[in-house]
Design an enzyme around this catalytic site. Structure first.
Site, mmCIF file in Angstrom:
data_model
loop_
_atom_site.group_PDB
_atom_site.id
_atom_site.type_symbol
_atom_site.label_atom_id
_atom_site.label_comp_id
_atom_site.label_asym_id
_atom_site.label_seq_id
_atom_site.Cartn_x
_atom_site.Cartn_y
_atom_site.Cartn_z
ATOM 1 N N ASP A 70 0.866 -1.178 0.000
ATOM 2 C CA ASP A 70 0.000 0.000 0.000
ATOM 3 C C ASP A 70 0.900 1.225 0.000
ATOM 4 O OD1 ASP A 70 -1.881 1.955 0.273
ATOM 5 O OD2 ASP A 70 -2.809 1.158 2.090
ATOM 6 N N LYS A 71 1.196 1.732 -1.174
ATOM 7 C CA LYS A 71 2.169 2.805 -1.309
ATOM 8 C C LYS A 71 1.621 4.170 -0.913
ATOM 9 C CE LYS A 71 4.882 0.649 -5.021
ATOM 10 N NZ LYS A 71 6.195 0.796 -4.374
ATOM 11 N N THR A 91 6.723 3.196 -0.101
ATOM 12 C CA THR A 91 7.520 4.353 0.253
ATOM 13 C C THR A 91 6.893 5.631 -0.321
ATOM 14 O OG1 THR A 91 9.551 3.070 0.425
ATOM 15 C CG2 THR A 91 9.804 5.407 0.013
ATOM 16 N N ARG A 117 11.218 -2.816 -10.021
ATOM 17 C CA ARG A 117 11.927 -1.544 -10.167
ATOM 18 C C ARG A 117 10.878 -0.427 -10.243
ATOM 19 N NH1 ARG A 117 13.480 -4.380 -14.835
ATOM 20 N NH2 ARG A 117 12.260 -3.862 -16.714
ATOM 21 N N SER A 189 16.502 1.133 -1.117
ATOM 22 C CA SER A 189 15.918 0.649 -2.368
ATOM 23 C C SER A 189 16.946 0.762 -3.484
ATOM 24 C CB SER A 189 14.675 1.464 -2.735
ATOM 25 O OG SER A 189 14.264 1.171 -4.058
ATOM 26 N N ASN A 191 16.180 1.063 -6.569
ATOM 27 C CA ASN A 191 15.474 1.563 -7.749
ATOM 28 C C ASN A 191 15.434 3.077 -7.881
ATOM 29 O OD1 ASN A 191 14.783 -1.109 -8.554
ATOM 30 N ND2 ASN A 191 13.202 -1.122 -6.965
ATOM 31 N N GLY A 311 11.953 -12.823 2.657
ATOM 32 C CA GLY A 311 11.799 -14.268 2.551
ATOM 33 C C GLY A 311 10.873 -14.884 3.569
ATOM 34 N N THR A 333 6.008 -10.299 -0.262
ATOM 35 C CA THR A 333 5.983 -11.076 -1.501
ATOM 36 C C THR A 333 5.121 -12.327 -1.378
ATOM 37 O OG1 THR A 333 8.165 -10.237 -2.095
ATOM 38 C CG2 THR A 333 7.420 -12.224 -3.223
#
EC number: 1.3.5.2
Length: 356
Positions: A70-71, A91, A117, A189, A191, A311, A333
């Site tokens: 939920d950005k 973020t 990315r 990050s 990216n 993980g 994930t």
């Protein structure tokens, strides 16, 4: 019998990963909007035995949702109705930005992993702040005793030069801290060009100092401050960050973000190469994230709250991280692969193991 893995295979596995995420998130929010959330809350509520205290805040469960899902704070209430003890939003950057060009999110199903990315796509701190305030008030009404916790993860706006990063982070801190239960400085990050350079302790010290001061001033209270680090740091760099966190009296460290490594994957090399640059998350990160957690615990003892992420798929993964020194654990994930009742299932299994 679990239905979601079959549903994922039939409905989502062939679809563009970002589109599947968008549709899934809309479905979660729709359940909340139609009133199904009241039923979900009863089905997914963590057992009281799972309540956990970190930096003076009581969490309903040690298990929460990591930043990235939920950005922009659109679904905080809906996500807590699935059993997450906390939701970390973001973020979020000081200025709105579209992120990187699509496609920018890729599944490695054989590895139960994702490469992204995204590039901090969000509509900016000023737009997100009212949503956080509204969600916080709503959660307080819904859970008058122990409510789910809202974390806020902030990063650097892409167009801002590294030399001006401190002021950019201060904008986010000033705008978002009043509605945050805790604040996370994301410098890890892969990216955003140059962002990981901010993990150098000489650069990180003034950044964390400025953000902490700005957040507390804006909120009129102490807002717990944490830093999120990469799994690709050397052991020596991890030790340096730990010493800095202790020196600055930070409230905690989140370990870890995604990795730029691509070793030990089951997916065909050609498929991985086609995904291109980005951060890898999911099951392949399990070993390294646990190593980083253990090193941080050795370096900091009980002085900091450590939040483990990377993980995490099962209740045993959560327990392993708690045993290794984490106070809280996050996942993301595996949520994409396990479906909406993933957090509730982990909470039930954790509670069952504590009774036995």
């Amino acid at each position: 019998m679990r239905v979601y893995p079959t549903f994922f295979k039939l409905a989502f596995s062939w679809m563009d990963a970002e589109r599947a995420h968008t549709l899934g998130f809309k479905g979660i929010r729709l359940a909340h909007a139609t009133g199904a959330g009241r039923v979900l809350r009863k089905l997914t509520a963590p057992a009281p035995s799972l309540q956990t205290t970190a930096f003076g805040i009581t969490f309903p469960s040690p298990f929460g949702l990591a930043a990235g899902f939920d950005k922009e704070g659109h679904g905080i209430e809906a996500l807590t109705e699935l059993g997450f003890g906390h939701v970390e939003v973001g973020t979020i950057t000081g200025q709105a930005q579209p992120g990187n060009e699509q496609p920018r999110l890729f599944r490695l199903i054989e590895d139960r992993a994702v490469i992204n990315r995204m590039g901090f796509n969000n509509d900016g701190a000023a737009a997100v702040a009212p949503r956080l305030k509204s969600a916080r008030a709503a959660l307080q009404r819904t859970y008058p005793a122990v409510r789910p916790v809202i974390g806020v993860n902030i990063g650097k706006t892409k167009v801002v030069e590294l030399a001006d990063a401190v002021d950019d982070y201060r904008i986010s801190a000033r705008t978002l801290a009043p509605a945050a239960d805790y604040l996370v400085v994301n410098v890890s990050s892969p990216n955003t060009p140059g962002l990981r350079l901010l993990q150098d302790v000489e650069t990180l010290r003034p950044l964390l100092t400025a953000v902490g001061e700005e957040a507390d001033r804006a909120a009129g209270r102490h807002v717990p401050l944490l830093v999120k680090i990469a799994p690709d740091l050397s052991d020596e760099d991890i030790d340096d960050v730990a010493r800095l966190a202790l020196d600055l009296k930070l409230d905690g460290i989140i370990a870890t973000n995604t990795t730029i490594a691509r070793t030990g994957l089951a997916s065909p090399a050609e498929k991985v190469e086609q995904c291109g640059a980005g951060g890898l998350s999911g099951a392949p990160l399990k070993k390294r994230s646990l190593e980083v957690l253990r090193r941080l615990k050795q370096a900091t003892g009980d002085a900091l709250t450590l939040i483990a992420v990377g993980g995490v798929e099962t209740a045993q993964d959560v327990q392993d991280r708690l045993d290794a020194g984490a106070t809280l654990v996050q996942g993301y994930t595996a949520f994409l692969y396990e479906g909406p009742f993933w957090a509730a299932r982990i909470n039930r299994q954790l509670a069952r193991s504590r009774r036995s």
